[in-house]
Design a protein around this motif. Structure first.
Motif, PDB file in Angstrom:
ATOM      1  N   ALA A 185       0.829  -1.202   0.000  1.00  0.00           N
ATOM      2  CA  ALA A 185       0.000   0.000   0.000  1.00  0.00           C
ATOM      3  C   ALA A 185       0.867   1.257   0.000  1.00  0.00           C
ATOM      4  O   ALA A 185       0.555   2.241  -0.687  1.00  0.00           O
ATOM      5  CB  ALA A 185      -0.915  -0.006   1.217  1.00  0.00           C
ATOM      6  N   LYS A 186       1.958   1.211   0.741  1.00  0.00           N
ATOM      7  CA  LYS A 186       2.868   2.358   0.784  1.00  0.00           C
ATOM      8  C   LYS A 186       3.533   2.577  -0.572  1.00  0.00           C
ATOM      9  O   LYS A 186       3.683   3.720  -1.035  1.00  0.00           O
ATOM     10  CB  LYS A 186       3.930   2.129   1.863  1.00  0.00           C
ATOM     11  CG  LYS A 186       4.832   3.325   2.102  1.00  0.00           C
ATOM     12  CD  LYS A 186       5.783   3.063   3.256  1.00  0.00           C
ATOM     13  CE  LYS A 186       6.689   4.263   3.512  1.00  0.00           C
ATOM     14  NZ  LYS A 186       7.618   4.026   4.641  1.00  0.00           N
ATOM     15  N   ALA A 187       3.920   1.478  -1.236  1.00  0.00           N
ATOM     16  CA  ALA A 187       4.540   1.590  -2.554  1.00  0.00           C
ATOM     17  C   ALA A 187       3.572   2.164  -3.573  1.00  0.00           C
ATOM     18  O   ALA A 187       3.939   3.012  -4.403  1.00  0.00           O
ATOM     19  CB  ALA A 187       5.038   0.211  -3.006  1.00  0.00           C
ATOM     20  N   ILE A 188       2.296   1.740  -3.514  1.00  0.00           N
ATOM     21  CA  ILE A 188       1.274   2.262  -4.438  1.00  0.00           C
ATOM     22  C   ILE A 188       1.056   3.744  -4.185  1.00  0.00           C
ATOM     23  O   ILE A 188       0.950   4.548  -5.126  1.00  0.00           O
ATOM     24  CB  ILE A 188      -0.034   1.473  -4.277  1.00  0.00           C
ATOM     25  CG1 ILE A 188       0.156   0.047  -4.782  1.00  0.00           C
ATOM     26  CG2 ILE A 188      -1.172   2.154  -5.027  1.00  0.00           C
ATOM     27  CD1 ILE A 188      -1.035  -0.867  -4.503  1.00  0.00           C
ATOM     28  N   ALA A 189       0.997   4.124  -2.911  1.00  0.00           N
ATOM     29  CA  ALA A 189       0.787   5.534  -2.569  1.00  0.00           C
ATOM     30  C   ALA A 189       1.954   6.392  -3.055  1.00  0.00           C
ATOM     31  O   ALA A 189       1.755   7.493  -3.582  1.00  0.00           O
ATOM     32  CB  ALA A 189       0.612   5.678  -1.068  1.00  0.00           C
ATOM     33  N   ASN A 190       3.169   5.904  -2.907  1.00  0.00           N
ATOM     34  CA  ASN A 190       4.342   6.652  -3.379  1.00  0.00           C
ATOM     35  C   ASN A 190       4.325   6.802  -4.889  1.00  0.00           C
ATOM     36  O   ASN A 190       4.685   7.853  -5.428  1.00  0.00           O
ATOM     37  CB  ASN A 190       5.626   5.942  -2.934  1.00  0.00           C
ATOM     38  CG  ASN A 190       5.863   6.044  -1.439  1.00  0.00           C
ATOM     39  OD1 ASN A 190       5.350   6.952  -0.783  1.00  0.00           O
ATOM     40  ND2 ASN A 190       6.636   5.118  -0.891  1.00  0.00           N
ATOM     41  N   THR A 191       3.900   5.740  -5.583  1.00  0.00           N
ATOM     42  CA  THR A 191       3.819   5.806  -7.050  1.00  0.00           C
ATOM     43  C   THR A 191       2.791   6.841  -7.482  1.00  0.00           C
ATOM     44  O   THR A 191       3.018   7.626  -8.419  1.00  0.00           O
ATOM     45  CB  THR A 191       3.447   4.424  -7.618  1.00  0.00           C
ATOM     46  OG1 THR A 191       4.438   3.477  -7.222  1.00  0.00           O
ATOM     47  CG2 THR A 191       3.362   4.467  -9.135  1.00  0.00           C
ATOM     48  N   ARG A 192       1.657   6.863  -6.817  1.00  0.00           N
ATOM     49  CA  ARG A 192       0.611   7.839  -7.145  1.00  0.00           C
ATOM     50  C   ARG A 192       1.086   9.261  -6.890  1.00  0.00           C
ATOM     51  O   ARG A 192       0.814  10.168  -7.693  1.00  0.00           O
ATOM     52  CB  ARG A 192      -0.644   7.541  -6.330  1.00  0.00           C
ATOM     53  CG  ARG A 192      -1.401   6.309  -6.801  1.00  0.00           C
ATOM     54  CD  ARG A 192      -2.575   6.023  -5.892  1.00  0.00           C
ATOM     55  NE  ARG A 192      -3.325   4.857  -6.362  1.00  0.00           N
ATOM     56  CZ  ARG A 192      -4.325   4.294  -5.679  1.00  0.00           C
ATOM     57  NH1 ARG A 192      -4.673   4.792  -4.493  1.00  0.00           N
ATOM     58  NH2 ARG A 192      -4.970   3.250  -6.178  1.00  0.00           N
ATOM     59  N   ARG A 193       1.788   9.463  -5.785  1.00  0.00           N
ATOM     60  CA  ARG A 193       2.282  10.820  -5.486  1.00  0.00           C
ATOM     61  C   ARG A 193       3.294  11.250  -6.548  1.00  0.00           C
ATOM     62  O   ARG A 193       3.335  12.409  -6.964  1.00  0.00           O
ATOM     63  CB  ARG A 193       2.912  10.855  -4.096  1.00  0.00           C
ATOM     64  CG  ARG A 193       1.888  10.960  -2.981  1.00  0.00           C
ATOM     65  CD  ARG A 193       2.559  11.378  -1.676  1.00  0.00           C
ATOM     66  NE  ARG A 193       3.467  10.349  -1.184  1.00  0.00           N
ATOM     67  CZ  ARG A 193       3.107   9.388  -0.348  1.00  0.00           C
ATOM     68  NH1 ARG A 193       1.866   9.317   0.086  1.00  0.00           N
ATOM     69  NH2 ARG A 193       3.991   8.486   0.056  1.00  0.00           N
ATOM     70  N   ALA A 194       4.150  10.275  -6.945  1.00  0.00           N
ATOM     71  CA  ALA A 194       5.142  10.600  -7.974  1.00  0.00           C
ATOM     72  C   ALA A 194       4.475  10.974  -9.272  1.00  0.00           C
ATOM     73  O   ALA A 194       4.870  11.938  -9.955  1.00  0.00           O
ATOM     74  CB  ALA A 194       6.086   9.420  -8.175  1.00  0.00           C
ATOM     75  N   ARG A 195       3.438  10.256  -9.674  1.00  0.00           N
ATOM     76  CA  ARG A 195       2.731  10.553 -10.911  1.00  0.00           C
ATOM     77  C   ARG A 195       2.017  11.896 -10.824  1.00  0.00           C
ATOM     78  O   ARG A 195       1.983  12.670 -11.795  1.00  0.00           O
ATOM     79  CB  ARG A 195       1.718   9.449 -11.216  1.00  0.00           C
ATOM     80  CG  ARG A 195       2.386   8.131 -11.655  1.00  0.00           C
ATOM     81  CD  ARG A 195       1.351   7.061 -11.845  1.00  0.00           C
ATOM     82  NE  ARG A 195       1.968   5.809 -12.288  1.00  0.00           N
ATOM     83  CZ  ARG A 195       1.297   4.659 -12.437  1.00  0.00           C
ATOM     84  NH1 ARG A 195      -0.013   4.604 -12.152  1.00  0.00           N
ATOM     85  NH2 ARG A 195       1.940   3.577 -12.842  1.00  0.00           N
ATOM     86  N   THR A 196       1.442  12.170  -9.639  1.00  0.00           N
ATOM     87  CA  THR A 196       0.769  13.464  -9.471  1.00  0.00           C
ATOM     88  C   THR A 196       1.757  14.601  -9.582  1.00  0.00           C
ATOM     89  O   THR A 196       1.478  15.636 -10.205  1.00  0.00           O
ATOM     90  CB  THR A 196       0.070  13.498  -8.094  1.00  0.00           C
ATOM     91  OG1 THR A 196      -0.856  12.427  -8.006  1.00  0.00           O
ATOM     92  CG2 THR A 196      -0.671  14.811  -7.895  1.00  0.00           C
ATOM     93  N   GLY A 197       2.932  14.433  -9.015  1.00  0.00           N
ATOM     94  CA  GLY A 197       3.965  15.458  -9.092  1.00  0.00           C
ATOM     95  C   GLY A 197       4.405  15.684 -10.515  1.00  0.00           C
ATOM     96  O   GLY A 197       4.632  16.833 -10.949  1.00  0.00           O
ATOM     97  N   GLU A 198       4.526  14.606 -11.303  1.00  0.00           N
ATOM     98  CA  GLU A 198       4.937  14.738 -12.702  1.00  0.00           C
ATOM     99  C   GLU A 198       3.883  15.491 -13.505  1.00  0.00           C
ATOM    100  O   GLU A 198       4.173  16.323 -14.374  1.00  0.00           O
ATOM    101  CB  GLU A 198       5.172  13.344 -13.313  1.00  0.00           C
ATOM    102  CG  GLU A 198       6.406  12.649 -12.765  1.00  0.00           C
ATOM    103  CD  GLU A 198       6.509  11.215 -13.278  1.00  0.00           C
ATOM    104  OE1 GLU A 198       5.615  10.829 -14.072  1.00  0.00           O
ATOM    105  OE2 GLU A 198       7.461  10.510 -12.891  1.00  0.00           O
ATOM    106  N   THR A 199       2.610  15.214 -13.190  1.00  0.00           N
ATOM    107  CA  THR A 199       1.520  15.891 -13.905  1.00  0.00           C
ATOM    108  C   THR A 199       1.513  17.392 -13.630  1.00  0.00           C
ATOM    109  O   THR A 199       1.365  18.215 -14.539  1.00  0.00           O
ATOM    110  CB  THR A 199       0.166  15.266 -13.500  1.00  0.00           C
ATOM    111  OG1 THR A 199       0.195  13.881 -13.769  1.00  0.00           O
ATOM    112  CG2 THR A 199      -0.971  15.927 -14.255  1.00  0.00           C
ATOM    113  N   VAL A 200       1.683  17.726 -12.364  1.00  0.00           N
ATOM    114  CA  VAL A 200       1.695  19.146 -11.994  1.00  0.00           C
ATOM    115  C   VAL A 200       2.885  19.863 -12.631  1.00  0.00           C
ATOM    116  O   VAL A 200       2.761  20.962 -13.165  1.00  0.00           O
ATOM    117  CB  VAL A 200       1.745  19.285 -10.452  1.00  0.00           C
ATOM    118  CG1 VAL A 200       1.938  20.738 -10.060  1.00  0.00           C
ATOM    119  CG2 VAL A 200       0.453  18.738  -9.834  1.00  0.00           C
ATOM    120  N   ALA A 201       4.055  19.202 -12.586  1.00  0.00           N
ATOM    121  CA  ALA A 201       5.246  19.829 -13.167  1.00  0.00           C
ATOM    122  C   ALA A 201       5.076  19.993 -14.672  1.00  0.00           C
ATOM    123  O   ALA A 201       5.556  20.985 -15.259  1.00  0.00           O
ATOM    124  CB  ALA A 201       6.469  18.971 -12.867  1.00  0.00           C
ATOM    125  N   GLY A 202       4.411  19.011 -15.324  1.00  0.00           N
ATOM    126  CA  GLY A 202       4.222  19.100 -16.764  1.00  0.00           C
ATOM    127  C   GLY A 202       3.258  20.186 -17.137  1.00  0.00           C
ATOM    128  O   GLY A 202       3.378  20.807 -18.213  1.00  0.00           O
TER     129      GLY A 202
END
Length: 372
Positions: free
Chosen positions: A355-372
């Motif tokens: 669950a922690k790994a999935i949450a970290n992946t989601r946060r990383a993807r959200t960060g990439e979207t915002v930066a893009g």
């Protein structure tokens, strides 16, 4: 402090989890190993005893030696019930000749690990790795003690909420159900787990820890070398006569095992369980000269020092025989509880890590979207 204890409980449990699962399941399986083995191998382990039949151990040993002439008989496990066979244990192979102790007839020969129960016992005690495996099991047992103590501390209810501490939220998600089951089963079985782990470790690490600790706390140890039998030109004495004499010395005692001489100076030891002894095989001995059959020494466990009396409790407490069938079944449940705790702890850790790994992946993807 609580975070440190949670970390210790989690990762120590993961480190020894597989060992605890193996020990728990194998320990549960061998509580009634004798009855199971007798059911699976009646031709080796059961006999039909004639009425008023006398033991014929001399004949038994002659026949056993004829079957395995290259081996040396070191012990005889005597029948503890009328319908049981005797077992002659040979060195160095560990082979056992099963025999009718009243006729001397050899029923068959096998190694203990040739049976399912024997293999499970070897795994439980030695991890199939001899002395090294036995020591590993001892340290695993000490780890189980630490895990249980830390677990009880973490479980202990605050504000006297005992009902909540023993409840499982069955309608909650799988993670919460497993978490509650882990807590409650650990709390319920804690005392017996501690007792089993403590006695198991004491037996496995006896020479390294237990005997020195007994000497330090009681002022005496349990190790007493067997007496020597002075060599003579006299023909070796009858074992059957020694058994009759030992029985006459302790009429209410039960002869459980024989220690046979493997050297010229070795004595014959008749091991007995006297009334009042806790150990299922007894810790009392009558030692005889192998040559003239004279009594060399008598070791009465009921009159022994405190260290011997403490030692006599370790094996019965670990195997559950101290209270009969009820406590043996409790030992079965303890082994299953230990396996359940180890499995559920590992499952909870994996689910949480995923669950922690999935949450970290989601946060990383959200960060990439915002930066893009």
């Amino acid at each position: 402090m609580r975070k440190i204890l949670v970390f210790l409980h989690r990762y120590l449990g993961l480190a020894v989890g597989l060992f605890l699962i193996g020990s728990g399941l194998s320990g549960s399986a061998i509580v009634f190993s004798k009855a199971i083995d007798s059911y699976l191998n009646p031709e080796l382990l059961t006999i039909s005893r004639p009425l008023n039949a006398a033991l014929q151990v001399d004949a038994l040993l002659r026949n056993a030696k004829a079957v395995l002439p290259a081996e040396t008989p070191a012990f005889v496990y005597m029948p503890l019930a009328p319908a049981e066979s005797a077992q002659v244990v040979f060195q160095p192979s560990g082979l056992r000749a099963h025999a009718d102790p009243y006729s001397g007839q050899i029923l068959g020969v096998r190694h203990p690990n040739d049976s399912v129960t024997g293999l499970l016992i070897d795994f439980h005690v030695h991890l199939l790795a001899g002395k090294t495996g036995k020591q590993i099991q001892g340290w695993v047992g000490l780890s189980a003690i630490l895990l249980t103590l830390v677990g009880i501390f973490l479980w202990w209810p605050k504000g006297g909420k005992w009902k909540q501490a023993f409840s499982i939220k069955w309608r909650a998600g799988a993670f919460r159900v497993w978490f509650d089951a882990h807590r409650v089963s650990g709390a319920v079985a804690a005392v017996l787990i501690l007792l089993t782990a403590l006695t198991g470790s004491a037996l496995a690490l006896y020479d390294l820890i237990t005997e020195p600790l007994l000497i330090a706390t009681t002022g005496s140890g349990t190790r007493q070398p067997a007496p020597k039998a002075p060599s003579t030109s006299v023909e070796q004495a009858s074992i059957d006569r020694m058994l009759r004499e030992a029985q006459s010395m302790f009429p209410d005692g039960k002869i459980t095992r024989l220690t046979l001489p493997v050297k010229d100076s070795s004595a014959v030891g008749v091991r007995m369980r006297l009334n009042g002894e806790m150990h299922q095989f007894g810790r009392s001995f009558v030692w005889f000269s192998r040559y003239d059959g004279s009594v060399l020494r008598v070791d009465n466990a009921l009159e022994a020092n405190r260290a011997v009396k403490i030692q006599s409790w370790l094996f019965p407490l670990h195997t559950g025989v101290y209270g009969g069938t009820v406590t043996q079944w409790l030992q079965v449940l303890v082994g299953l509880s230990l396996a359940l705790l180890s499995f559920s702890g590992a499952w909870l850790w994996m689910k949480k890590a995923r669950a922690k790994a999935i949450a970290n992946t989601r946060r990383a993807r959200t960060g990439e979207t915002v930066a893009g």
